[in-house]
Scaffold this motif. Structure first.
Motif, PDB file in Angstrom:
ATOM      1  N   CYS A   1       2.416 -32.400  -2.018  1.00  0.00           N
ATOM      2  CA  CYS A   1       2.144 -31.091  -2.634  1.00  0.00           C
ATOM      3  C   CYS A   1       0.706 -30.652  -2.389  1.00  0.00           C
ATOM      4  N   ALA A   2       0.080 -31.143  -1.309  1.00  0.00           N
ATOM      5  CA  ALA A   2      -1.309 -30.789  -0.998  1.00  0.00           C
ATOM      6  C   ALA A   2      -1.471 -29.274  -0.993  1.00  0.00           C
ATOM      7  N   GLY A   3      -2.524 -28.815  -1.646  1.00  0.00           N
ATOM      8  CA  GLY A   3      -2.793 -27.392  -1.750  1.00  0.00           C
ATOM      9  C   GLY A   3      -2.233 -26.761  -3.012  1.00  0.00           C
ATOM     10  N   GLN A   4      -1.285 -27.430  -3.668  1.00  0.00           N
ATOM     11  CA  GLN A   4      -0.763 -26.948  -4.939  1.00  0.00           C
ATOM     12  C   GLN A   4      -1.598 -27.554  -6.062  1.00  0.00           C
ATOM     13  N   SER A   5      -1.317 -27.169  -7.303  1.00  0.00           N
ATOM     14  CA  SER A   5      -2.105 -27.666  -8.427  1.00  0.00           C
ATOM     15  C   SER A   5      -1.242 -27.955  -9.636  1.00  0.00           C
ATOM     16  N   LEU A   6      -1.743 -28.854 -10.473  1.00  0.00           N
ATOM     17  CA  LEU A   6      -1.153 -29.063 -11.784  1.00  0.00           C
ATOM     18  C   LEU A   6      -1.428 -27.821 -12.633  1.00  0.00           C
ATOM     19  N   THR A   7      -0.630 -27.638 -13.668  1.00  0.00           N
ATOM     20  CA  THR A   7      -0.818 -26.496 -14.563  1.00  0.00           C
ATOM     21  C   THR A   7      -1.765 -26.890 -15.690  1.00  0.00           C
ATOM     22  N   PRO A   8      -2.970 -26.294 -15.703  1.00  0.00           N
ATOM     23  CA  PRO A   8      -3.920 -26.634 -16.763  1.00  0.00           C
ATOM     24  C   PRO A   8      -3.538 -25.954 -18.075  1.00  0.00           C
ATOM     25  N   LEU A   9      -3.991 -26.539 -19.164  1.00  0.00           N
ATOM     26  CA  LEU A   9      -3.804 -25.964 -20.491  1.00  0.00           C
ATOM     27  C   LEU A   9      -5.176 -25.790 -21.135  1.00  0.00           C
ATOM     28  N   PRO A  10      -5.399 -24.690 -21.835  1.00  0.00           N
ATOM     29  CA  PRO A  10      -6.666 -24.553 -22.546  1.00  0.00           C
ATOM     30  C   PRO A  10      -6.717 -25.512 -23.721  1.00  0.00           C
ATOM     31  N   GLY A  11      -7.847 -26.150 -23.891  1.00  0.00           N
ATOM     32  CA  GLY A  11      -8.006 -27.096 -24.988  1.00  0.00           C
ATOM     33  C   GLY A  11      -9.465 -27.242 -25.343  1.00  0.00           C
ATOM     34  N   ARG A  12      -9.702 -27.991 -26.410  1.00  0.00           N
ATOM     35  CA  ARG A  12     -11.077 -28.222 -26.843  1.00  0.00           C
ATOM     36  C   ARG A  12     -11.147 -29.529 -27.613  1.00  0.00           C
ATOM     37  N   GLU A  13     -12.370 -29.975 -27.808  1.00  0.00           N
ATOM     38  CA  GLU A  13     -12.630 -31.162 -28.613  1.00  0.00           C
ATOM     39  C   GLU A  13     -13.657 -30.792 -29.661  1.00  0.00           C
ATOM     40  N   ASP A  14     -13.393 -31.181 -30.913  1.00  0.00           N
ATOM     41  CA  ASP A  14     -14.353 -30.953 -31.985  1.00  0.00           C
ATOM     42  C   ASP A  14     -14.453 -32.217 -32.835  1.00  0.00           C
TER      43      ASP A  14
ATOM     44  N   ARG B   1     -15.987 -35.060 -20.697  1.00  0.00           N
ATOM     45  CA  ARG B   1     -15.150 -33.870 -20.854  1.00  0.00           C
ATOM     46  C   ARG B   1     -13.687 -34.267 -20.898  1.00  0.00           C
ATOM     47  N   VAL B   2     -12.880 -33.437 -21.565  1.00  0.00           N
ATOM     48  CA  VAL B   2     -11.442 -33.673 -21.638  1.00  0.00           C
ATOM     49  C   VAL B   2     -10.729 -32.536 -20.922  1.00  0.00           C
ATOM     50  N   TYR B   3      -9.764 -32.906 -20.084  1.00  0.00           N
ATOM     51  CA  TYR B   3      -8.962 -31.953 -19.318  1.00  0.00           C
ATOM     52  C   TYR B   3      -7.512 -32.091 -19.768  1.00  0.00           C
ATOM     53  N   PHE B   4      -6.820 -30.967 -19.889  1.00  0.00           N
ATOM     54  CA  PHE B   4      -5.445 -30.941 -20.373  1.00  0.00           C
ATOM     55  C   PHE B   4      -4.537 -30.313 -19.309  1.00  0.00           C
ATOM     56  N   TYR B   5      -3.370 -30.946 -19.065  1.00  0.00           N
ATOM     57  CA  TYR B   5      -2.419 -30.453 -18.068  1.00  0.00           C
ATOM     58  C   TYR B   5      -0.987 -30.637 -18.565  1.00  0.00           C
ATOM     59  N   ILE B   6      -0.095 -29.790 -18.058  1.00  0.00           N
ATOM     60  CA  ILE B   6       1.335 -30.018 -18.258  1.00  0.00           C
ATOM     61  C   ILE B   6       1.718 -31.225 -17.414  1.00  0.00           C
ATOM     62  N   ASN B   7       2.534 -32.111 -17.955  1.00  0.00           N
ATOM     63  CA  ASN B   7       2.950 -33.340 -17.273  1.00  0.00           C
ATOM     64  C   ASN B   7       4.128 -33.032 -16.349  1.00  0.00           C
ATOM     65  N   ARG B   8       3.802 -32.416 -15.215  1.00  0.00           N
ATOM     66  CA  ARG B   8       4.841 -32.033 -14.262  1.00  0.00           C
ATOM     67  C   ARG B   8       4.232 -31.956 -12.872  1.00  0.00           C
ATOM     68  N   CYS B   9       4.760 -32.737 -11.947  1.00  0.00           N
ATOM     69  CA  CYS B   9       4.285 -32.696 -10.562  1.00  0.00           C
ATOM     70  C   CYS B   9       4.779 -31.405  -9.913  1.00  0.00           C
ATOM     71  N   PRO B  10       3.892 -30.676  -9.221  1.00  0.00           N
ATOM     72  CA  PRO B  10       4.332 -29.439  -8.578  1.00  0.00           C
ATOM     73  C   PRO B  10       5.292 -29.670  -7.414  1.00  0.00           C
ATOM     74  N   HIS B  11       5.389 -30.889  -6.901  1.00  0.00           N
ATOM     75  CA  HIS B  11       6.261 -31.178  -5.768  1.00  0.00           C
ATOM     76  C   HIS B  11       7.723 -31.285  -6.185  1.00  0.00           C
ATOM     77  N   ARG B  12       8.017 -32.112  -7.177  1.00  0.00           N
ATOM     78  CA  ARG B  12       9.402 -32.346  -7.591  1.00  0.00           C
ATOM     79  C   ARG B  12       9.700 -31.927  -9.023  1.00  0.00           C
ATOM     80  N   GLY B  13       8.651 -31.581  -9.768  1.00  0.00           N
ATOM     81  CA  GLY B  13       8.869 -31.202 -11.161  1.00  0.00           C
ATOM     82  C   GLY B  13       9.106 -32.382 -12.087  1.00  0.00           C
ATOM     83  N   VAL B  14       8.752 -33.573 -11.628  1.00  0.00           N
ATOM     84  CA  VAL B  14       8.964 -34.788 -12.420  1.00  0.00           C
ATOM     85  C   VAL B  14       7.691 -35.140 -13.192  1.00  0.00           C
TER      86      VAL B  14
END
Length: 105
Positions: free
Chosen positions: A84-97, A33-46
């Motif tokens: 940032c325990a308890g926080q999460s990365l921001t997922p993005l909807p995506g697909r593979e074809d 499976r492929v998972y997609f996320y915004i490249n940003r740490c929820p702790h510092r935004g880096v």
């Protein structure tokens, strides 16, 4: 949906970063499976990677922030260790074809 890359450019148990329309994101392939996320740490935004396309810990079982070592579950982006325990990365909807990987921004 925006095209990212052909499927063969993201190997099993690996990650790859992308800059799409001025937004930094990344994809991880795990157990077919492929998972997609915004490249940003929820702790510092880096950005998370320590080198280009290096988003995973040494065992390739978790996403790891290079700045503070926070660990995130690949399957849902939840931070399970670090400042940032308890926080999460921001997922993005995506697909593979048959053409490759696609993401919705």
């Amino acid at each position: 949906m925006k095209f990212l890359c052909p499927s063969h450019e993201l190997a099993q148990d690996s990650s790859r970063g992308f800059d799409l329309d001025g937004r930094k994101l990344f994809a991880v392939r795990r157990e077919g499976r492929v998972y997609f996320y915004i490249n940003r740490c929820p702790h510092r935004g880096v950005p998370l990677e320590w080198q280009p396309d290096r988003f995973l810990d040494p065992s390739a079982s978790m996403i790891q922030c290079a700045t503070h070592g926070a660990l995130f579950l690949i399957e849902n982006g939840e931070c399970v260790a670090g400042p940032c325990a308890g926080q999460s990365l921001t997922p993005l909807p995506g697909r593979e074809d048959a053409q490759g990987l696609w993401v919705q921004l």
